[in-house]
Design an enzyme around this catalytic site. Sequence first.
Site, PDB file in Angstrom:
ATOM      1  N   ASN A   7      35.165  22.140   8.981  1.00 15.54           N
ATOM      2  CA  ASN A   7      34.387  23.361   8.741  1.00 15.54           C
ATOM      3  C   ASN A   7      35.255  24.555   9.143  1.00 15.54           C
ATOM      4  OD1 ASN A   7      32.743  25.645   9.422  1.00 15.54           O
ATOM      5  ND2 ASN A   7      30.927  24.341   9.399  1.00 15.54           N
ATOM      6  N   HIS A  43      30.052  27.409   5.348  1.00 14.55           N
ATOM      7  CA  HIS A  43      28.627  27.724   5.518  1.00 14.55           C
ATOM      8  C   HIS A  43      28.460  29.236   5.329  1.00 14.55           C
ATOM      9  CE1 HIS A  43      24.757  26.794   8.000  1.00 14.55           C
ATOM     10  NE2 HIS A  43      24.557  27.787   7.155  1.00 14.55           N
ATOM     11  N   GLU A  70      27.336  24.331   2.934  1.00 10.74           N
ATOM     12  CA  GLU A  70      26.076  24.264   3.673  1.00 10.74           C
ATOM     13  C   GLU A  70      25.341  25.587   3.543  1.00 10.74           C
ATOM     14  OE1 GLU A  70      28.036  21.975   7.531  1.00 10.74           O
ATOM     15  OE2 GLU A  70      27.348  24.033   7.669  1.00 10.74           O
ATOM     16  N   HIS A 190      27.633  18.955  14.171  1.00 10.42           N
ATOM     17  CA  HIS A 190      27.277  19.966  15.169  1.00 10.42           C
ATOM     18  C   HIS A 190      27.701  19.523  16.555  1.00 10.42           C
ATOM     19  CE1 HIS A 190      25.659  23.863  15.950  1.00 10.42           C
ATOM     20  NE2 HIS A 190      25.339  23.954  14.685  1.00 10.42           N
ATOM     21  N   HIS A 214      33.686  24.128  15.209  1.00  8.82           N
ATOM     22  CA  HIS A 214      33.952  24.882  16.438  1.00  8.82           C
ATOM     23  C   HIS A 214      34.981  24.197  17.351  1.00  8.82           C
ATOM     24  CE1 HIS A 214      32.915  27.872  19.478  1.00  8.82           C
ATOM     25  NE2 HIS A 214      33.021  26.875  20.349  1.00  8.82           N
TER      26      HIS A 214
HETATM   27  N1  PXP Z   1      26.733  20.955  10.198  1.00  7.65           N
HETATM   28  C1  PXP Z   1      25.977  22.055  10.018  1.00  7.65           C
HETATM   29  C2  PXP Z   1      24.777  21.960   9.143  1.00  7.65           C
HETATM   30  C3  PXP Z   1      26.324  23.285  10.602  1.00  7.65           C
HETATM   31  O1  PXP Z   1      25.564  24.367  10.410  1.00  7.65           O
HETATM   32  C4  PXP Z   1      27.495  23.350  11.389  1.00  7.65           C
HETATM   33  C5  PXP Z   1      27.906  24.659  11.985  1.00  7.65           C
HETATM   34  O2  PXP Z   1      28.219  25.559  10.956  1.00  7.65           O
HETATM   35  C6  PXP Z   1      28.250  22.177  11.556  1.00  7.65           C
HETATM   36  C7  PXP Z   1      27.845  20.987  10.963  1.00  7.65           C
HETATM   37  C8  PXP Z   1      29.501  22.157  12.374  1.00  7.65           C
HETATM   38  O3  PXP Z   1      29.190  22.379  13.726  1.00  7.65           O
HETATM   39  P1  PXP Z   1      30.337  22.685  14.772  1.00  7.65           P
HETATM   40  O4  PXP Z   1      30.930  24.011  14.385  1.00  7.65           O
HETATM   41  O5  PXP Z   1      29.629  22.724  16.089  1.00  7.65           O
HETATM   42  O6  PXP Z   1      31.351  21.592  14.668  1.00  7.65           O
END
Ligand code: PXP
Length: 237
Positions: A7, A43, A70, A190, A214
């Site tokens: 991401n 996203h 997303e 996440h 992240h």
């Molecule tokens: N999945 C979704 C639906 C998200 O909204 C996010 C954050 O944008 C992530 C995965 C990735 O999360 P992280 O940035 O904590 O790895």
Amino acid sequence: MTKLSVNINKVATIRNARGGNIPDICQVALDCERFGAHGITVHPRPDERHIRYQDVRDLKPILTTEFNIEGYPSADFLKLVKSVKPHQVTLVPDPPGALTSNAGWDTIQHQGFLKEIITDLKQAGIRVSIFIDTDIRNIESAATTGADRVELYTEPYASDYLINREKAIAPFIRAAECARACGLGLNAGHDLSLVNLKYLIEHIPWIDEVSIGHALISDALYFGLEETIKKYKDQLK
Ligand code: PXP
């Protein structure tokens, strides 16, 4: 093997801090692919505070791995994804001002809404995943919306992992077994990191894909992007 989708929202956040094109989102995405990522996730939010709608349009023609977009299915978002046609769309229930996604869909309450949107996206040839908590009733109901996959919201796993990892993983194993029994593909995302990813995959090896932003981008500050992607892929083996 579970696929790693990187991401790149955080990279856009850094770019946007100065208004220019450093770092270049498209170059970073291509480098992630070159370093072994199986896919790229973005996203775009309504205020475009990190990934912009134009970034999404610029990325599609150059990516050679899986593209996952997303977002909350607003009219603008649906118009964007239907014109860009990524491999996968992940629907999240975030209200427009949300800092980050912090809950899965109530698929019982929003059954009709989701069904209509998912049918439309699937007719456009796009695989649809919906973001979900570990509540079994929501997963069973997700299966009747026509979704191809569910993405488990792993923040509770990540935070509880630090206290008691056996307890933290238990509801996720139950949810993952339920998704499999319902014929749903399985994604997760996440707050996944080098601390908690390996244990998740060891216990739920049938996860199709994790999307990680992240922690991975933060780790790249120390290890560099190439080494970081290698480290995450090693956790998935
Ligand atoms: N999945 C979704 C639906 C998200 O909204 C996010 C954050 O944008 C992530 C995965 C990735 O999360 P992280 O940035 O904590 O790895």
